[in-house]
Design an enzyme around this catalytic site. Structure first.
Site, short mmCIF file in Angstrom:
data_model
loop_
_atom_site.label_atom_id
_atom_site.label_comp_id
_atom_site.label_asym_id
_atom_site.label_seq_id
_atom_site.Cartn_x
_atom_site.Cartn_y
_atom_site.Cartn_z
N LYS A 13 0.83 -1.22 0.00
CA LYS A 13 0.00 0.00 0.00
C LYS A 13 0.87 1.27 0.00
O LYS A 13 0.67 2.17 -0.80
CB LYS A 13 -0.93 0.03 1.23
CG LYS A 13 -1.89 -1.14 1.34
CD LYS A 13 -2.77 -1.04 2.56
CE LYS A 13 -2.05 -1.11 3.89
NZ LYS A 13 -1.37 -2.40 4.17
N ARG A 88 -9.88 0.58 7.97
CA ARG A 88 -9.48 -0.79 8.25
C ARG A 88 -10.43 -1.51 9.17
O ARG A 88 -10.10 -2.54 9.73
CB ARG A 88 -8.24 -0.88 9.04
CG ARG A 88 -7.09 -0.46 8.89
CD ARG A 88 -5.96 -0.42 9.29
NE ARG A 88 -4.84 -1.06 9.67
CZ ARG A 88 -3.69 -0.76 9.11
NH1 ARG A 88 -3.61 0.01 8.10
NH2 ARG A 88 -2.64 -1.29 9.57
N ARG A 122 11.94 -5.33 4.96
CA ARG A 122 11.60 -3.91 4.77
C ARG A 122 12.53 -3.00 5.55
O ARG A 122 12.91 -3.28 6.69
CB ARG A 122 10.16 -3.64 5.21
CG ARG A 122 9.83 -2.15 5.18
CD ARG A 122 8.37 -1.85 5.19
NE ARG A 122 7.70 -2.35 6.38
CZ ARG A 122 6.38 -2.32 6.55
NH1 ARG A 122 5.62 -1.81 5.60
NH2 ARG A 122 5.84 -2.79 7.64
N ARG A 153 11.11 -1.17 11.10
CA ARG A 153 9.94 -0.75 11.88
C ARG A 153 9.74 -1.66 13.09
O ARG A 153 9.87 -2.88 12.98
CB ARG A 153 8.69 -0.77 10.99
CG ARG A 153 8.30 0.62 10.51
CD ARG A 153 7.22 0.59 9.47
NE ARG A 153 6.01 -0.11 9.89
CZ ARG A 153 4.91 -0.19 9.15
NH1 ARG A 153 4.87 0.40 7.97
NH2 ARG A 153 3.86 -0.85 9.58
N ARG A 164 -0.53 -8.74 13.34
CA ARG A 164 -1.10 -7.80 12.35
C ARG A 164 -1.87 -8.56 11.27
O ARG A 164 -2.92 -8.10 10.81
CB ARG A 164 0.01 -6.94 11.73
CG ARG A 164 0.48 -5.83 12.68
CD ARG A 164 1.83 -5.29 12.32
NE ARG A 164 1.90 -4.73 10.99
CZ ARG A 164 3.02 -4.66 10.27
NH1 ARG A 164 4.16 -5.10 10.75
NH2 ARG A 164 2.99 -4.13 9.07
#
Ligand code: AP5
Ligand code: MG
Ligand code: ZN
Length: 207
Positions: A13, A88, A122, A153, A164
């Protein structure tokens, strides 16, 4: 254009929103980035969401809805925006429906295996919200866009990613049906390289 990007954690996203924002010249509104910025600056909101985000749970709807409503009335949203990570939950979607009419919700459909690979590699730039992957960074420790120091992160730990994904399945996945019923859903195959997926999105938006 008012666009929502839907998709699991790691579906791309943020990556796609950054490309769309420069091409379409409308702002990217990422609730995750807004929360992370507050966290870094130690604001009351940042303190409120710190543990929630670290656990992989969702920030309460009333807080998130209020933030987005205030953001969408800013002048730079007059010609449209790209919502990245909002809504969400059904409650968030209904609040948005009551507030503004969006043009489409693009659902990035990605295999679970790919999501795990993407999140485990990431790297994130807190200064410009740039998102990268070790596979294309090589040994670089700084942001290719702004030179800021890249970080991992806090919620990309294996345990938090699992949570998540659980939260996504339970609370966010039902939004696909929500936008399908409204005739606003566009599903795009999110597997494949960044440029390939981005091209699919542009083609889908043209229709
Ligand atoms: P948020 O920041 O929104 O995280 P998320 O939804 O879990 O999504 P991610 O940012 O992890 O993934 P992404 O889809 O943006 O993928 P990316 O482009 O980075 O939310 C974080 C937290 O904030 C939540 O857990 C919650 O606590 C809170 N929150 C946020 N919004 C909320 C809301 N509305 N309500 C309540 N709470 C909220 O890509 C991932 C990696 O893959 C990168 O390394 C990238 O380089 C790579 N990549 C991307 N696309 C490709 C491709 N096509 N090919 C190869 N690599 C790719
Ligand atoms: Mg993101
Ligand atoms: Zn940067």
């Amino acid at each position: 254009m008012r666009i929502i990007l839907l998709g699991a954690p790691g579906s791309g996203k943020g990556t796609m929103a950054q490309k769309l924002t420069s091409e379409l010249n409308i702002p990217q509104i990422s609730t995750g980035d807004i929360f992370r910025k507050n966290l870094r600056e130690g604001t009351p909101l940042g303190l409120r969401v710190k543990d929630i985000m670290a656990s992989g749970a969702l920030v309460p709807d009333e807080i998130t809805i209020e933030i987005v409503k205030n953001r969408l009335i800013e002048p730079d949203c007059a010609n449209g925006y790209i919502l990245d990570g909002f809504p969400r939950s059904i409650a968030q979607a209904e609040a948005l429906d009551a507030f503004q009419s969006i043009d489409c919700a693009v659902n990035l459909d990605v295999d679970n295996e790919t999501v795990v690979k993407r999140l485990s590699g990431r790297r994130f730039c807190p200064d410009c919200s740039g998102t990268f992957h070790v596979s294309s960074l090589g040994n670089a420790k700084t942001c290719p866009q702004c030179g800021g120091k890249l970080i991992i992160r806090a919620d990309d730990s294996e345990e938090t990613v699992r949570e998540r994904l659980r939260v996504y399945e339970k609370t966010t996945f039902p939004l696909i049906e929500h936008y399908e019923k409204l005739g606003k859903l566009i599903t795009v195959d999110g597997n494949g390289g960044i440029d390939v997926v981005y091209r699919r999105i542009l083609d889908a938006l043209k229709k």
